[in-house]
Design a protein around this motif. Sequence first.
Motif: not given
Length: 366
Positions: A287-293
């Motif tokens: 998911x795209x939010x994993x990149x932020x993590x």
Amino acid sequence: MLKDFGQVGVWLAGLGLSAADVSEDLLDRFTSDLQAAGRRRLPGPRGMRPMLAYLRGASLTPTPEEEPSELDALIRQYDVWMERERGLAAATRLRCRNTARRFLAERAMPGGVLTPGALTGQDLNAFLLRECARVSAGSAKQRVAELRSLMRFLHLRGAIPLRLDAAVPPVGGWRLAGIPPLMSAADVQRILDHCPREGGVFVRDFAILMLLARLGLRSIEVSRLRLDDIDWRSGEITIRGKGRREDRLPLPVDVGEALVAYLSEARHQAGTRCLFATGRAPRGPIRADLVGDVVERACLRAGLPKVGPHRLRHALAGEMLRQGSGLMAIGQVLRHQDLATTALYAKVDFTALRAVARPWPGTEAA
């Protein structure tokens, strides 16, 4: 979850059933049989919900037929109109559907009956005032755009007599008025240097960080990458950006080496063509939010304040500007559709701005 899958599979085989027969009632029967057999630790209905959702998402288990409500039917027609007539992406349509559902449920369903024909400009203003009180200025502008889109659809469908999209007030705020927050090239390199290069997850994280730092990709663009997007012979990579746009960019050597190291170690994830896959089954694109993590963990390792992936995109633009690249070149690398968006970075070139700035009255020029 995998253990539960295995237990349910063995239980189904004993009854001569398959995944197509799984339902809420059947899973309740499964837990009852386990309890009768003396099992103490049993998964509850909430624990079984992800399994059932995955089976239905993979089309292995049929979804129960339910009679859609009038509101559900209208939202479905709205989604089809956005996709076919306006060509909006799935993520944009999802935001518009959520806003439409909240607005119609709050303002167009007195007594539980959907009556959009009675909507007025006062209803629009009241909804926006409540929404804007809890979101940022940028999100408030999105609510305005989403509400105007819904009003246009309702008018074209004949559900409302007047074009109420003109009654939606604009939100105060000026585009490109701020200064983009930047990171120094030394801090970006520090983040890369403190990322371990061994282990499947660390190798994947380093490859993601290299794509963000060297090519300025957005989070969603990283999650959309597939193996077929990399042309190793020509040294290029295809990026699927906003508005279904596809761009081909040169693949830097250091980025290519990071991807090769990742693929050499992590291609045990068979059954998917996505470049970056989840570390646990079921395999699928991250998911795209994993990149932020990934970026936040890298900042913690480097001893730097937490930043988002977009900060690395800004840092790339700022470094290109310091190296003498023009705004046109920066816009091509960042894949901006409008050069005015790229012009925002001219504000951070303080060296060039200092040369054209006029001295403050009563002082000498620095």
